[in-house]
Design a protein around this motif. Structure first.
Motif, short mmCIF file in Angstrom:
data_model
loop_
_atom_site.label_atom_id
_atom_site.label_comp_id
_atom_site.label_asym_id
_atom_site.label_seq_id
_atom_site.Cartn_x
_atom_site.Cartn_y
_atom_site.Cartn_z
N HIS A 1 -6.71 4.94 -13.77
CA HIS A 1 -5.78 5.38 -14.82
C HIS A 1 -5.27 4.21 -15.65
O HIS A 1 -4.42 4.40 -16.52
CB HIS A 1 -4.61 6.13 -14.20
N LEU B 1 -3.42 -5.29 6.06
CA LEU B 1 -3.66 -3.85 5.95
C LEU B 1 -3.81 -3.21 7.32
O LEU B 1 -3.71 -2.01 7.47
CB LEU B 1 -4.89 -3.57 5.09
N PHE C 1 -12.24 -5.32 -3.01
CA PHE C 1 -12.63 -4.26 -2.08
C PHE C 1 -14.10 -3.89 -2.28
O PHE C 1 -14.65 -4.06 -3.36
CB PHE C 1 -11.75 -3.03 -2.29
N GLN D 1 6.85 1.27 -5.86
CA GLN D 1 5.96 0.97 -7.00
C GLN D 1 4.59 1.59 -6.79
O GLN D 1 3.98 2.06 -7.75
CB GLN D 1 5.80 -0.54 -7.16
N PRO E 1 1.40 -6.87 3.34
CA PRO E 1 0.40 -7.52 2.47
C PRO E 1 1.01 -8.14 1.23
O PRO E 1 0.61 -9.22 0.81
CB PRO E 1 -0.53 -6.36 2.09
N ARG E 2 2.01 -7.46 0.62
CA ARG E 2 2.52 -7.94 -0.66
C ARG E 2 3.24 -9.27 -0.53
O ARG E 2 3.44 -9.96 -1.52
CB ARG E 2 3.44 -6.89 -1.30
N GLU F 1 -4.08 0.67 -1.09
CA GLU F 1 -4.21 -0.63 -0.40
C GLU F 1 -4.31 -1.77 -1.40
O GLU F 1 -3.72 -2.84 -1.20
CB GLU F 1 -5.44 -0.61 0.51
N ALA F 2 -5.07 -1.54 -2.47
CA ALA F 2 -5.19 -2.58 -3.49
C ALA F 2 -3.82 -2.87 -4.10
O ALA F 2 -3.43 -4.02 -4.27
CB ALA F 2 -6.18 -2.15 -4.57
N ALA F 3 -3.07 -1.81 -4.39
CA ALA F 3 -1.73 -2.00 -4.95
C ALA F 3 -0.86 -2.79 -3.98
O ALA F 3 -0.11 -3.68 -4.37
CB ALA F 3 -1.10 -0.65 -5.26
N GLU F 4 -1.01 -2.48 -2.70
CA GLU F 4 -0.22 -3.15 -1.67
C GLU F 4 -0.55 -4.64 -1.61
O GLU F 4 0.34 -5.49 -1.58
CB GLU F 4 -0.55 -2.49 -0.33
N VAL F 5 -1.84 -4.94 -1.63
CA VAL F 5 -2.28 -6.33 -1.57
C VAL F 5 -1.78 -7.10 -2.81
O VAL F 5 -1.40 -8.26 -2.73
CB VAL F 5 -3.81 -6.41 -1.46
N PHE F 6 -1.80 -6.42 -3.96
CA PHE F 6 -1.41 -7.11 -5.19
C PHE F 6 0.09 -7.05 -5.44
O PHE F 6 0.55 -7.25 -6.57
CB PHE F 6 -2.19 -6.56 -6.39
N GLY F 7 0.86 -6.76 -4.40
CA GLY F 7 2.29 -7.00 -4.48
C GLY F 7 3.18 -5.81 -4.75
O GLY F 7 4.37 -5.99 -4.97
N ALA F 8 2.63 -4.58 -4.76
CA ALA F 8 3.47 -3.43 -5.07
C ALA F 8 4.27 -3.00 -3.84
O ALA F 8 3.74 -2.94 -2.74
CB ALA F 8 2.61 -2.27 -5.56
N THR F 9 5.55 -2.71 -4.06
CA THR F 9 6.37 -2.15 -2.99
C THR F 9 5.97 -0.69 -2.80
O THR F 9 5.32 -0.12 -3.67
CB THR F 9 7.86 -2.22 -3.36
N PRO F 10 6.38 -0.06 -1.69
CA PRO F 10 6.01 1.36 -1.50
C PRO F 10 6.43 2.22 -2.70
O PRO F 10 5.69 3.11 -3.12
CB PRO F 10 6.78 1.74 -0.23
N ARG G 1 3.31 3.95 -9.70
CA ARG G 1 2.28 3.36 -10.55
C ARG G 1 0.86 3.73 -10.15
O ARG G 1 -0.05 3.59 -10.94
CB ARG G 1 2.40 1.83 -10.54
N VAL G 2 0.69 4.17 -8.91
CA VAL G 2 -0.68 4.47 -8.48
C VAL G 2 -0.82 5.92 -8.03
O VAL G 2 -1.60 6.68 -8.58
CB VAL G 2 -1.11 3.51 -7.34
N PHE H 1 -8.17 0.59 -10.57
CA PHE H 1 -7.36 1.78 -10.84
C PHE H 1 -7.92 2.57 -12.02
O PHE H 1 -7.97 2.04 -13.14
CB PHE H 1 -5.91 1.39 -11.12
N MET I 1 3.46 -7.01 -10.93
CA MET I 1 4.22 -6.84 -9.69
C MET I 1 5.04 -8.10 -9.39
O MET I 1 6.12 -8.03 -8.85
CB MET I 1 3.28 -6.56 -8.51
N PHE J 1 -2.30 -6.16 -13.11
CA PHE J 1 -1.49 -5.42 -12.13
C PHE J 1 -0.69 -6.35 -11.20
O PHE J 1 0.53 -6.22 -11.08
CB PHE J 1 -2.39 -4.50 -11.30
N GLU K 1 -8.06 3.24 -0.76
CA GLU K 1 -8.23 1.87 -1.27
C GLU K 1 -7.30 1.57 -2.46
O GLU K 1 -6.86 0.45 -2.62
CB GLU K 1 -9.68 1.63 -1.71
N TYR K 2 -7.01 2.61 -3.27
CA TYR K 2 -6.15 2.35 -4.43
C TYR K 2 -4.77 1.91 -3.98
O TYR K 2 -4.19 0.96 -4.49
CB TYR K 2 -6.03 3.61 -5.30
#
Lengths: 283, 352
Positions: B89, B52, B81, A193, B72-73, A182-191, A197-198, B87, B102, B98, A179-180
């Motif tokens: 950390h 996803l 979720f 990033q 998704p991005r 996936e959450a990063a992915e949804v919020f715009g992070a590239t692979p 970052r995660v 996160f 991005m 976050f 999920e971490y």
């Protein structure tokens, strides 16, 4: 109720006794050995003799250099392999097993495998000759070219012991809920990033374990070096062996062992300090 | 702000067909709940809209963009979720920031958005903390704030309240409703909790076995279920279904004479909610008799289980109603609240 309270202690007692007898006691003995003189009094004689020895500086230098080159290389490689493995949907187990095969090979055997490649009549020379790149077999592992021996040891060590880092990191990656990412992915992070970052911050505990384990083992490097270079590439563990065996001087050998121990402890403390999880992060 | 349009989406996992050609349209600024039992495909549908998961067939539109093949991005969505995925950390501030980081927004906008989202969720005082120092409810708030901070075109929520305890869930439900009504963000919300769906939704899409079986406003889904499944899944206790014989285009239920829809066969199911049955201790005109099997005092009302011609059904009565097991009572359904269904397929007949 009484037995239930003591049962856990009774169960761990054999292993504790085993460790005390086979590790703690010899360790203490070695420490004492290194600081005891011939007459039985306390002395630094063994350390002075070690430091004055011709091989000491080179042994210290090559041991540290080997750890400095091999460990980061292994961590980067293992991390890459672990990430690639995570991207597989089929054949995952096959790759996992193939990549961990070197774990089953003893370090002396690994050294001999690479000796067979680099030796004068070895596979490397045969290949280069067949390709017409060299006329005569080259002497790769000679005392005149310690850097070649060094590179051969690096190659052998990376080949042999990256798998243990890899296994630790694969296990660590599996502990991170998807999920971490996936959450990063949804919020715009590239692979990329997502990785920096995660994944990497969450992998810190496993990285720490892998780094400590590999650094300690790298500082103890011995069999691979002996197989490939003999004493042409002196290392600390090797020197301990020569002083004990060839020179029949356990005191100086123990001093070498204490130096290896000291560096290991220091390295471990540095890792623990640098990669300390912030108090607040601990779940 | 944007609408969502899903066209004929199919998805198979191995041999299991998770989605069976689903189409769904969510209007701009609408709050739609996907409701169904576990394994009905509601989360899969949400994950396909998020990007996803990839649909095997069909297309997904957000606003006027076809996002079917976008990662998704690139979809300009935000998601909450089920287990929050806050996160561990990063501080609460960095968690909320976050998505904005991005997007590389300006530092001023980042700060403003984070603070606004934190204020909306009442977590301004937690911004410096790490998730491990937060309670489940607070983490939930961080997850929602993180989603609101990016000002998404579409907000997707996957059972966001299911990990909270009952009291907290009730509180967060009302708060979410207020918040999303204010922000007017198009929201698609997945839950298996029918009360949550009723309370939050502008429209509910009820799903079963990989298909949407009814898509309507909460009250219509409740009062006019499209099938036996919907009537049984929504409402607690669920809707009663009495199997009755049709004789000469009439259905007789005690002294009650009812007219079923013209297209009925030899038998018909009569659907009636427990609270839509008027209960009398003595015989009434236009009523039918039934024997009380069980009386359950539930506080606000008594729940009766009754037997009519070998069929058990439920009715609710005021707490002071004199009822005891074994007694015979007379029931009169509210005629406007009756639902006729086809016994074979379980589907409701169209009402005139």
């Amino acid at each position: 109720m009484r037995t239930e309270r003591y049962l856990p202690y009774a169960l761990i007692a054999p292993s504790v006794l085993f460790l005390l007898f086979f590790f703690a006691w010899p360790l203490l003995e070695a420490l004492l050995l290194s600081v005891r003189g011939g007459g039985g009094g306390w002395t630094l004689e063994n350390f002075q003799r070690m430091a004055a020895d011709l091989y000491f500086k080179d042994a210290l230098k090559y041991t540290l250099l080997l750890a400095l080159v091999v460990v980061p290389l292994q961590v980067v490689l293992a991390l890459g392999m672990a990430m690639l493995l995570g991207g597989l949907s089929r054949g995952r187990d096959l790759f996992l097993y193939v990549w961990t095969i070197p774990l089953g090979i003893s370090d002396l055997a690994a050294g001999i495998v690479w000796l067979a490649i680099f030796t004068e009549r070895g596979y490397l020379n045969s290949l280069l000759q067949a390709l017409g790149l060299i006329e005569q077999p080259q002497l790769w592992l000679s005392y005149e070219t310690p850097w070649m021996i060094f590179l051969a040891v690096v190659a052998a060590e990376v080949w042999r012991a990256t798998a243990i880092v890899f296994v630790i990191l694969v296990a660590g990656l599996q502990l991170i809920p998807k999920e971490y990412s996936e959450a990063a992915e949804v919020f715009g992070a590239t692979p990329w990033q997502r990785f920096w970052r995660v994944t990497l911050p969450l992998l810190k505990p496993s990285l720490q374990v892998a780094l400590i384990l590999r650094t300690i083992l790298a500082l103890e490097v011995f069999a691979v070096v002996v197989a490939l270079g003999g004493r042409n590439l002196p290392v600390l563990a090797g020197e301990a062996y020569y002083w004990y065996n060839a020179y029949q001087n356990p005191g100086v050998a123990a001093a070498y062992a204490v130096v290896v121990l000291g560096i290991s402890v220091l390295a471990t403390l540095v890792y623990l300090r640098l990669m300390r999880p912030r108090q607040e992060e601990a779940a | 702000m944007a609408s969502i349009r899903v066209e004929n989406v199919e998805k198979t996992f191995g041999r299991f067909k998770a989605l069976n050609g689903v189409s769904l349209e969510v209007r701009d600024q609408e709050f739609v709940v996907l409701l169904g039992p576990s394994g009905c495909g509601k989360t899969t549908l949400l994950r396909i809209i998020a990007g996803l998961e990839q649909a095997d067939k069909g297309r997904v539109w957000i606003g006027d963009r076809d996002v079917t093949l976008l990662p998704p991005r690139a979809r300009r969505i935000a998601m909450v979720f089920q287990n929050y995925a806050v996160f561990p950390h990063l501080t609460v501030y960095e968690n909320i920031a976050f998505g904005l980081r991005m997007q590389k927004v300006s530092p001023e906008k980042l700060k403003a958005n984070v603070e606004r989202a934190a204020a909306l969720m009442h977590i301004e005082n937690l911004l410096g903390r790490y998730p491990a120092q937060l309670s489940g409810g607070q983490r939930q708030r961080v997850a929602v704030a993180r989603a609101l901070a990016v000002e998404p075109e579409v907000l997707l929520m996957d059972e966001p309240l299911s990990n909270l305890d009952a009291l907290l869930r009730l509180e967060m439900r009302a708060e979410l409703k207020r918040l999303l009504a204010e922000s007017r963000t198009t929201t698609l919300y997945v839950t298996h909790d029918q009360v949550e769906a009723m309370s939050l939704a502008d429209r509910i899409a009820v799903m079963n076995a990989g298909a949407i079986v009814q898509y309507d406003t909460p009250m219509r889904v409740y009062q006019e279920p499209a099938s036996v499944f919907v009537g049984g899944f929504i409402g607690s206790p669920p809707m009663n279904f009495l199997r009755l014989r049709v004789e000469g285009q009439r259905v007789r239920l005690g002294s009650l004479d009812l007219e079923p829809p013209a297209e009925v066969g030899a038998e018909v199911l009569l659907g009636v909610r427990p609270e839509d049955l008027e209960v009398y201790p003595a015989e009434q005109p236009q009523s039918f008799a039934a024997q009380v099997l069980v009386v359950e005092p539930l506080g606000p009302h008594l729940l009766l289980t009754l037997n009519f011609a070998g069929q058990a059904f439920k009715a609710t009565v005021p707490p002071d109603f004199p009822a005891a097991a074994g007694q015979t009572l007379w029931l009169r359904p509210q005629p406007s609240r009756l639902r006729w269904l086809e016994p074979g397929s379980g589907r409701a007949f169209a009402t005139g």
